[in-house]
Scaffold this motif. Structure first.
Motif, PDB file in Angstrom:
ATOM      1  N   PRO A  90       0.702  -1.296  -0.140  1.00 59.82           N
ATOM      2  CA  PRO A  90       0.417  -0.239   0.529  1.00 59.82           C
ATOM      3  C   PRO A  90       0.584   1.407  -0.104  1.00 59.82           C
ATOM      4  O   PRO A  90       0.866   2.611  -0.494  1.00 59.82           O
ATOM      5  CB  PRO A  90      -1.074  -0.370   1.452  1.00 59.82           C
ATOM      6  N   SER A  91       2.264   1.353   0.999  1.00 60.50           N
ATOM      7  CA  SER A  91       2.580   2.775   0.235  1.00 60.50           C
ATOM      8  C   SER A  91       3.637   2.802  -0.495  1.00 60.50           C
ATOM      9  O   SER A  91       4.162   3.678  -1.057  1.00 60.50           O
ATOM     10  CB  SER A  91       3.928   2.186   1.499  1.00 60.50           C
ATOM     11  N   LYS A  92       3.703   1.636  -1.253  1.00 63.92           N
ATOM     12  CA  LYS A  92       4.361   2.235  -2.769  1.00 63.92           C
ATOM     13  C   LYS A  92       3.126   2.149  -4.159  1.00 63.92           C
ATOM     14  O   LYS A  92       3.133   2.935  -4.834  1.00 63.92           O
ATOM     15  CB  LYS A  92       5.216   0.608  -3.127  1.00 63.92           C
ATOM     16  N   ILE A  93       1.461   2.811  -3.415  1.00 66.52           N
ATOM     17  CA  ILE A  93       0.664   3.114  -4.516  1.00 66.52           C
ATOM     18  C   ILE A  93       0.592   4.771  -3.694  1.00 66.52           C
ATOM     19  O   ILE A  93       0.061   5.052  -3.347  1.00 66.52           O
ATOM     20  CB  ILE A  93      -0.262   2.161  -4.401  1.00 66.52           C
ATOM     21  N   GLY A 125       9.256   0.594 -16.932  1.00 68.22           N
ATOM     22  CA  GLY A 125       9.195  -0.940 -17.581  1.00 68.22           C
ATOM     23  C   GLY A 125      10.671  -0.866 -16.744  1.00 68.22           C
ATOM     24  O   GLY A 125      11.024  -1.834 -16.780  1.00 68.22           O
ATOM     25  N   ASN A 126      11.221   0.354 -16.565  1.00 72.73           N
ATOM     26  CA  ASN A 126      13.184  -0.467 -15.812  1.00 72.73           C
ATOM     27  C   ASN A 126      12.751  -0.111 -14.069  1.00 72.73           C
ATOM     28  O   ASN A 126      12.521   0.275 -13.386  1.00 72.73           O
ATOM     29  CB  ASN A 126      13.554   1.036 -16.622  1.00 72.73           C
ATOM     30  N   GLY A 127      14.130  -0.625 -13.738  1.00 75.95           N
ATOM     31  CA  GLY A 127      14.135  -1.108 -12.711  1.00 75.95           C
ATOM     32  C   GLY A 127      13.470  -1.249 -11.452  1.00 75.95           C
ATOM     33  O   GLY A 127      12.730  -2.257 -11.920  1.00 75.95           O
ATOM     34  N   ILE A 128      13.028  -0.661 -10.180  1.00 75.01           N
ATOM     35  CA  ILE A 128      12.462  -1.041  -9.621  1.00 75.01           C
ATOM     36  C   ILE A 128      10.951  -1.231 -10.349  1.00 75.01           C
ATOM     37  O   ILE A 128      10.364  -0.963  -9.388  1.00 75.01           O
ATOM     38  CB  ILE A 128      11.838  -0.137  -8.501  1.00 75.01           C
ATOM     39  N   PHE A 129      10.668  -0.431 -10.743  1.00 76.10           N
ATOM     40  CA  PHE A 129       9.447  -0.159 -11.934  1.00 76.10           C
ATOM     41  C   PHE A 129       8.595  -1.381 -12.948  1.00 76.10           C
ATOM     42  O   PHE A 129       7.835  -0.926 -13.368  1.00 76.10           O
ATOM     43  CB  PHE A 129       9.705   1.305 -12.489  1.00 76.10           C
ATOM     44  N   PHE A 188      14.869  11.147  -4.103  1.00 75.86           N
ATOM     45  CA  PHE A 188      13.249  11.354  -3.403  1.00 75.86           C
ATOM     46  C   PHE A 188      12.207  10.362  -3.863  1.00 75.86           C
ATOM     47  O   PHE A 188      11.399   9.924  -3.669  1.00 75.86           O
ATOM     48  CB  PHE A 188      12.582  12.903  -3.751  1.00 75.86           C
ATOM     49  N   ARG A 189      12.414  10.133  -5.472  1.00 75.34           N
ATOM     50  CA  ARG A 189      12.055   9.066  -6.137  1.00 75.34           C
ATOM     51  C   ARG A 189      11.642   7.731  -5.229  1.00 75.34           C
ATOM     52  O   ARG A 189      10.613   6.908  -5.098  1.00 75.34           O
ATOM     53  CB  ARG A 189      11.815   9.494  -7.222  1.00 75.34           C
ATOM     54  N   LEU A 190      13.038   7.177  -5.376  1.00 75.83           N
ATOM     55  CA  LEU A 190      13.475   5.531  -4.721  1.00 75.83           C
ATOM     56  C   LEU A 190      13.508   5.883  -2.977  1.00 75.83           C
ATOM     57  O   LEU A 190      11.946   5.055  -2.602  1.00 75.83           O
ATOM     58  CB  LEU A 190      15.068   5.283  -4.653  1.00 75.83           C
ATOM     59  N   ASP A 191      13.034   7.307  -2.778  1.00 79.02           N
ATOM     60  CA  ASP A 191      12.629   6.944  -1.601  1.00 79.02           C
ATOM     61  C   ASP A 191      11.007   7.509  -1.158  1.00 79.02           C
ATOM     62  O   ASP A 191      10.574   6.350  -0.222  1.00 79.02           O
ATOM     63  CB  ASP A 191      13.092   8.320  -0.269  1.00 79.02           C
ATOM     64  N   ALA A 192      10.414   7.559  -1.870  1.00 77.34           N
ATOM     65  CA  ALA A 192       8.808   7.498  -1.831  1.00 77.34           C
ATOM     66  C   ALA A 192       8.809   6.268  -1.896  1.00 77.34           C
ATOM     67  O   ALA A 192       7.502   5.716  -1.560  1.00 77.34           O
ATOM     68  CB  ALA A 192       8.368   9.023  -2.574  1.00 77.34           C
ATOM     69  N   LYS A 193       9.008   5.271  -3.219  1.00 78.82           N
ATOM     70  CA  LYS A 193       8.975   4.190  -3.099  1.00 78.82           C
ATOM     71  C   LYS A 193       7.639   4.246  -3.602  1.00 78.82           C
ATOM     72  O   LYS A 193       6.903   3.372  -3.664  1.00 78.82           O
ATOM     73  CB  LYS A 193       8.692   3.094  -2.064  1.00 78.82           C
ATOM     74  N   ILE A 194       7.415   5.347  -5.027  1.00 74.45           N
ATOM     75  CA  ILE A 194       6.006   4.910  -5.872  1.00 74.45           C
ATOM     76  C   ILE A 194       6.330   4.223  -6.910  1.00 74.45           C
ATOM     77  O   ILE A 194       7.086   4.072  -8.166  1.00 74.45           O
ATOM     78  CB  ILE A 194       5.568   6.087  -6.305  1.00 74.45           C
ATOM     79  N   GLU A 195       5.361   2.448  -6.638  1.00 68.83           N
ATOM     80  CA  GLU A 195       5.415   1.882  -7.789  1.00 68.83           C
ATOM     81  C   GLU A 195       4.705   2.042  -8.469  1.00 68.83           C
ATOM     82  O   GLU A 195       4.179   1.049  -9.921  1.00 68.83           O
ATOM     83  CB  GLU A 195       6.043   0.551  -7.083  1.00 68.83           C
ATOM     84  N   HIS A 196       3.088   2.297  -8.027  1.00 69.71           N
ATOM     85  CA  HIS A 196       2.438   2.331  -8.796  1.00 69.71           C
ATOM     86  C   HIS A 196       1.108   4.083  -8.589  1.00 69.71           C
ATOM     87  O   HIS A 196       1.094   4.439  -7.678  1.00 69.71           O
ATOM     88  CB  HIS A 196       1.011   1.377  -8.219  1.00 69.71           C
ATOM     89  N   MET A 197       0.716   4.035  -9.929  1.00 66.84           N
ATOM     90  CA  MET A 197      -0.030   5.652  -9.615  1.00 66.84           C
ATOM     91  C   MET A 197      -1.107   5.756 -10.058  1.00 66.84           C
ATOM     92  O   MET A 197      -1.243   5.007 -11.462  1.00 66.84           O
ATOM     93  CB  MET A 197       0.486   6.682 -10.924  1.00 66.84           C
ATOM     94  N   LEU A 198      -2.418   6.199  -9.488  1.00 63.32           N
ATOM     95  CA  LEU A 198      -3.585   5.924 -10.143  1.00 63.32           C
ATOM     96  C   LEU A 198      -4.041   7.605  -9.364  1.00 63.32           C
ATOM     97  O   LEU A 198      -3.836   8.049  -8.894  1.00 63.32           O
ATOM     98  CB  LEU A 198      -4.514   5.220  -8.544  1.00 63.32           C
TER      99      LEU A 198
END
Length: 903
Positions: free
Chosen positions: A34-37, A359-363, A324-334
Motif C-alpha cells: 500500500p505504501s508504494k501506491i 518498466g525499468n529498474g524497481i518499476f 526522492f523518488r526512490l525514497d517515496a517508493k512509488i511503483e503504482h500511480m492512480l
C-alpha cells in the motif's frame, strides 16, 4: 486481465470511484505494498471517500460487487480473494498509505525540500494567500523598485484598474513555467503610426482628385490622427471596391488600404509586446511580494506550493530528485479527474509517470492508471487543459477504454442527456442505461420569471414528498445563487448554499464573533449584534484582558454565562478551531478566510449552488436555471494560444484585430471554440447531476441553453415520491472539553474524560507533538522537533515548560528499556479503524515474530484507570485486525524518569 498502463474515459455516473477502488484493491491482492501506491484525487472529500471505500469493500468483500471485478482483473478466484481479505486489510491498515489530493502530495514534497525555498517545513496552506495583504505588499515592492509609473502607464494604456492588472498578474504567475520560453521586447509605436498615416495621405489624394467623390467618401477619409483612423470600419475591409468608395475606386486605393492594414497589424503586435513586457516586469515584483509574504507568515497558497515544487525539482540535480523518488517508493500511480490537471501539475508528475511506464529498474512491475472525462472539463480558468487527457495517453502509450453505463440516473434522464449533446460535443458516445433504470422525468420549461418558476418546482417536489436535502438548484454564478437563495427564503423555503455551510456563518458562531469584536474594539454595534443574535436583552459585558486569558477560555465563559446554544454542534467545531489561534487579533482579522464547514447534521434545506461547485455531486431532484442576468462578453484580456498542451503564444484581446491579423484570428478562433466547449461541458455536468428528476428552466431569448438548441418539452412521468419518515434525533446538551489523546485531540469524538487542568493538557499535547515530529528517536533529532513544536504550541508555554518537555524527550530517547523496543520496526501516530471508530496510537511497534507492541504516552500518572482502559481498547482492536499477539504499555514521561507500565 490487469493492464499495467490503462486509462478510463468515464462518462458521468459510470462508476469512476468504483473502478478506482477496484484497481487499487486489485493491486493489493496482487501483492503491491500500500505504501508504494500513490492515488491522487482533486478534493479532500474524494480522497476520504476512496479510503473509506477501500476499507468498507474489504470488510464486506464477500457481499460486494467489487469482488467480481477484482477477480476479473487479478485472475484470482472469488473464493481465494475472500480468503486473502483479512491479510490484505491488515496490511492496508498497518501501512503508510498515499491516498490524498494532488495538492497534499505536492505539499509533502515541498516539506521535504522546504529549505530549498527558504521555508520551514511547518508552513500552512490555503486556497489562496490573503489578497489584501498581498496587494499591499505588491504595491510596496512596486514603489521600492521605482516601477510606479510603469504600473500607472500600463493601467492607462490598457484601460484597466490596478485590481484588474493584479488579477492578470496572478494568472501569469500560475502559468509562469509554461510561459518561460516566451520573450517580449519593448517596441516604439511611432514607425507604425507614421506608416499608416503616410498611406492614408495617398488615399486622401486619390479621393481629393476624384470628381465623383461624395461628401460621405470625403468624410470617411478625413482623419486627423492615428487613433481616429483605428475607429474607421473601412480599414477592416478586404477591398475598397464597395459602396461609398466605388465611384472613385482604383487598384491603387487597395494598395494604400493594405499598407494601412499592415501598419495597424504591426501596431497591434507592437502594443501587445509592450503590454506583456511591462506585465512580465510586474510579475517578477508580484512573485517577490508573494515570496516575502509566505516567508514572513509561513502561509502558502496551493498555486505557490505547485510553483515551488516545480522550481525545486527542476533546480536540483537528477540524483537528488531520483533519491526522492526512490525514497517515496512509488511503483503504482492512480490519478482521478485527470481532465482537471494543469500542465504544471502534470510536468511535476511526468518524471514519475515516465519512470513507471518505462518498466525499468524497481518499476519493472509498476503500473499507471488515470481516469477522467473530457466532457466534464470545466476548470480551464484554473489552468485545466482538456487536451491533456489524450496527450498524456499518447505520450505514455496508455490504452484508453470508455466507461459508458450510467449507474446514477434513471432512463429518461440518460436518454435526454444523449439527445441533448450527441450532435454538439465532439466524439460524444451515448451513455448506456443500466438494467432496472426504467423511470425518471425530464421537463424543459420556458419562463422569463426564472425565480418564480424555480420556486414552483421546489414547492411541487416538496408536496410530492421529496426531502429538501434531495433537491438542488444549479445556477451559473454566485450572484445568481444569492438571488435564488433570498427569493426562496422569502417564500419560507429552507436553503443551503456554500456560504451558509461555512462555520463562520452559523448564528451561534456569528454571535460569539460579535461578542469578541465588542471586547476588542469596544464599539456598541457589536454588543447590540451579539444580544440580537442570541435573542436576549441588552446587558453590560465585562472587559477582558486578552494578555491574561486564553481566547478559547473567554469564549467558553461566554457560552456558559449566557446559556448559549446547548444543543449546537457548531460550537464544538468553533471551539476546536479557536485552539489554532494564539491571539485575538489573528482571529478577528483572519476569520473570514476560514473555510471550516459547519456540522452537516445541523444544516438542512434545498441546495443552491453553481454548476462548477456541483461537479462530483449528485441529487435526486435537480433544477437547472438559466442565467438571471445577461451573459457578459468574453472576460479574459489574454488569449492563451495552445497547440495541444504546449502554450505557443499570448495575445492581447483587441477589438477589430482579427480582420487584419491572421495569426490573431487563428488564436481567437481556437479560444472561441474552447469557450463554446466550456459552455457545453458545463451544461453536461449540470444535467448529469440528476438521479431521478431533471427540470430545466430557460429564458425565451439569449438563453444559456441555446448552444444546444433546447426546446420546451416533457419526458417521462412525475409521480409521488416515497418519503420514509425518520424519528427525530434527540441530542443531549453539549459541553466542550479539550481532550488529551495526543493528536487524537484533532478528532472530535465525544469520548468520556475527566477534566484536566488546561495547562497540563496543553503541556501534554505539546510533548506528544514533539515526539511525533522526531525523525528518529535519537538526541540528534531533538532540536528540529523542538523547533516544530515551538512553532505550533510555543505561544502557550513558559520557558520552564519548554525546558521540561525537552528534558523528558531526552530521557525517553536515552532510556535503555525504550531503546530496546525502538530497535524494531515502528509507526508513529498510527491510525486505527475498529468497529467504525477511528483512533490514533501514539507508537505501534512491530516485532520480528510479527506480534505488536502498543505504547501510549502520558505526561502524568493521573486517571490511571482511564488510561489502562484506553490501551486495552487498542490492544483488542489490533489483535482483532492483525490476528497477532499484542502487548500494551503506558509510557509515563515524567520530569525525573521514564516508566513503562505493561497493561
Amino acid at each position: 486481465m490487469f493492464k499495467n498502463n490503462l486509462a478510463y474515459e468515464a462518462s458521468a455516473g459510470s462508476g469512476k470511484t468504483f473502478m478506482l477502488v477496484v484497481r487499487y484493491l486489485s493491486l493489493l491482492f496482487m501483492g503491491a505494498e500500500p505504501s508504494k501506491i500513490l492515488a491522487l484525487t482533486f478534493t479532500n472529500k474524494a480522497a476520504r471517500e476512496m479510503s473509506e471505500r477501500v476499507v468498507e469493500t474489504l470488510e464486506e468483500l464477500d457481499s460486494r460487487d467489487e469482488l467480481f471485478e477484482i477477480a476479473k482483473l487479478t485472475e484470482i478466484s472469488t473464493k481465494e480473494l475472500v480468503m486473502q481479505r483479512d491479510a490484505v486489510l491488515r496490511n492496508f491498515l498497518n501501512a503508510h498509505t498515499k491516498i490524498m489530493t494532488i495538492d497534499s502530495f505536492f505539499t509533502q514534497i515541498l516539506r521535504k525540500f522546504s529549505l530549498y525555498a527558504s521555508l520551514m517545513p511547518d508552513f500552512t496552506t490555503f486556497a489562496s494567500q490573503h489578497e489584501s495583504k498581498l496587494l499591499l505588499r505588491f504595491l510596496q515592492e512596486v514603489s521600492v523598485a521605482g516601477k510606479k509609473n510603469l504600473l500607472v502607464d500600463l493601467s492607462l494604456e490598457s484601460q484597466k484598474r490596478v485590481s484588474d492588472i493584479f488579477l492578470l498578474l496572478d494568472e501569469l504567475y500560475v502559468k509562469k513555467e509554461e510561459l518561460s520560453s516566451l520573450r517580449f521586447e519593448r517596441v516604439s509605436l511611432r514607425e507604425m503610426e507614421h506608416e499608416a498615416m503616410d498611406a492614408l495621405k495617398g488615399l486622401q489624394n486619390i479621393v481629393s482628385n476624384c470628381k465623383g467623390a461624395s461628401a460621405s467618401l470625403v468624410k470617411a477619409v478625413s482623419v486627423e490622427s492615428f487613433s481616429e483612423l483605428l475607429t474607421k470600419t473601412w480599414v477592416l475591409k478586404e477591398s475598397l471596391e464597395y459602396w461609398v468608395f466605388k465611384k472613385c475606386f482604383s487598384l491603387e486605393m487597395n494598395q494604400y488600404l493594405h499598407r494601412i492594414q499592415e501598419a495597424i497589424k504591426e501596431y497591434h503586435r507592437a502594443k501587445e509586446q509592450n503590454f506583456f513586457h511591462a506585465l512580465f516586469e510586474l510579475v517578477s515584483l508580484y512573485e517577490k511580494a508573494k515570496k516575502a509574504l509566505y516567508t514572513e507568515d509561513s502561509e502558502l497558497s496551493f498555486s505557490d506550493v505547485t510553483a515551488l515544487v516545480y522550481q525545486i525539482l527542476h533546480r536540483i540535480d537528477d540524483s537528488e530528485f531520483l533519491y526522492f523518488r526512490l525514497d517515496a517508493k512509488i511503483e503504482h500511480m492512480l490519478l482521478d479527474e485527470f481532465q482537471d490537471t494543469s500542465i504544471v501539475q502534470y510536468e511535476i508528475l511526468k518524471p514519475l509517470i515516465e519512470e513507471i511506464t518505462s518498466g525499468n529498474g524497481i518499476f519493472e512491475n509498476g503500473s499507471f492508471f488515470f481516469v477522467g472525462d473530457v466532457k466534464q472539463s470545466i476548470y480551464r480558468f484554473r489552468g485545466g487543459v482538456s487536451a491533456l487527457f489524450g496527450e498524456v495517453a499518447k505520450q505514455n502509450n496508455t490504452e484508453v477504454q470508455k466507461l459508458l453505463v450510467n449507474y446514477r440516473s434513471q432512463k429518461e434522464v440518460i436518454e435526454f442527456v444523449n439527445r441533448s449533446f450527441r450532435d454538439y460535443i465532439s466524439n460524444y458516445s451515448d451513455q448506456l442505461v443500466r438494467e432496472g433504470a426504467t423511470g425518471g422525468y425530464v421537463s424543459v420549461v420556458q419562463n422569463d420569471d426564472l425565480l418564480q418558476e424555480s420556486y414552483e418546482h421546489v414547492k411541487n417536489f416538496l408536496e410530492l414528498g421529496a426531502k429538501s436535502d434531495d433537491i438542488a438548484i444549479l445556477c451559473a454564478t454566485n450572484g445568481d445563487g444569492e438571488e435564488i437563495k433570498n427569493f426562496l427564503l422569502q417564500k419560507g423555503v429552507d436553503v443551503v448554499t456554500e456560504t451558509t455551510t461555512k462555520l463562520i456563518n452559523q448564528r451561534s458562531v456569528k454571535a460569539l464573533l460579535e461578542y469578541l469584536k465588542y471586547l476588542y474594539f469596544g464599539e456598541r454595534i457589536y454588543k447590540e449584534n451579539f444580544f440580537a443574535l442570541i435573542q436576549q436583552q441588552l446587558s453590560p459585558i465585562a472587559k477582558v484582558d486578552f494578555t491574561q486569558r486564553r481566547l478559547v477560555d473567554v469564549v467558553k465563559d461566554a457560552i456558559e454565562k449566557y446559556g448559549l446554544f446547548a444543543e449546537d454542534f457548531h460550537l464544538i467545531r468553533f471551539l476546536h478551531t479557536l485552539s489554532r489561534y494564539g491571539d485575538i487579533e489573528s482571529l478577528l482579522f483572519e476569520y473570514e478566510r476560514l473555510d471550516t464547514p459547519a456540522a452537516s447534521s445541523d444544516v438542512s434545506g434545498v441546495r443552491v449552488l453553481t454548476i462548477h461547485k456541483s461537479k462530483g455531486l449528485e441529487y435526486k431532484h435537480v433544477i437547472v436555471l438559466d442565467r438571471l442576468k445577461k451573459e457578459p462578453a468574453a472576460r479574459g484580456s489574454i488569449i492563451y494560444d495552445y497547440e495541444g498542451i504546449s502554450l505557443e503564444n499570448l495575445y492581447l484581446r483587441t477589438k477589430g484585430r482579427k480582420e487584419i491579423d491572421p495569426l490573431y484570428e487563428r488564436a481567437l478562433a481556437k479560444e472561441e471554440k474552447l469557450t463554446r466547449e466550456d459552455a457545453l461541458n458545463a451544461l453536461y455536468v449540470a444535467f448529469t447531476r440528476a438521479k431521478e428528476h431533471l427540470i430545466i428552466i430557460k429564458k425565451s431569448e439569449k438563453s444559456t441553453f441555446d448552444v444546444i438548441h433546447l426546446s420546451p418539452g416533457k419526458w417521462g412521468t412525475l409521480e409521488n415520491i416515497e418519503k420514509k419518515e425518520e424519528a427525530p434525533k434527540v441530542y443531549a446538551p453539549l459541553s466542550y472539553k479539550e481532550l488529551y489523546y495526543g493528536t487524537q485531540s484533532n478528532i472530535l469524538e465525544a469520548e468520556s474524560s475527566k477534566e484536566e487542568d488546561l495547562h497540563a493538557i496543553e503541556f501534554g499535547i505539546a510533548l506528544h507533538y514533539m515526539l511525533e515530529m522526531m525523525e528518529s528517536f535519537s538526541l540528534e533529532s531533538i532540536p528540529k522537533a523542538k523547533n516544530m513544536m515551538l512553532n505550533r504550541f510555543g505561544f502557550g508555554l513558559s520557558q520552564e515548560d519548554i525546558a521540561d518537555i525537552e528534558h523528558r524527550v531526552e530521557l525517553f530517547v536515552t532510556s535503555s528499556e525504550v531503546q530496546g523496543l525502538l530497535s524494531l520496526k515502528y509507526y508513529k501516530e498510527k491510525a486505527l479503524r475498529y468497529n467504525n471508530n477511528l483512533r490514533y496510537v501514539d507508537l505501534l511497534i512491530e516485532k520480528e515474530d510479527g506480534s505488536y507492541v502498543v505504547i501510549d504516552y502520558k505526561s502524568a500518572k493521573n486517571f490511571t484507570d482511564e488510561y489502562v482502559k484506553q490501551v486495552r481498547y487498542y490492544v483488542r482492536a489490533i489483535e482483532a485486525i492483525t490476528k497477532k499477539p499484542v502487548e500494551g504499555y503506558l509510557c509515563y514521561l515524567l520530569a525525573e524518569r521514564v516508566e513503562l507500565f505493561r497493561v
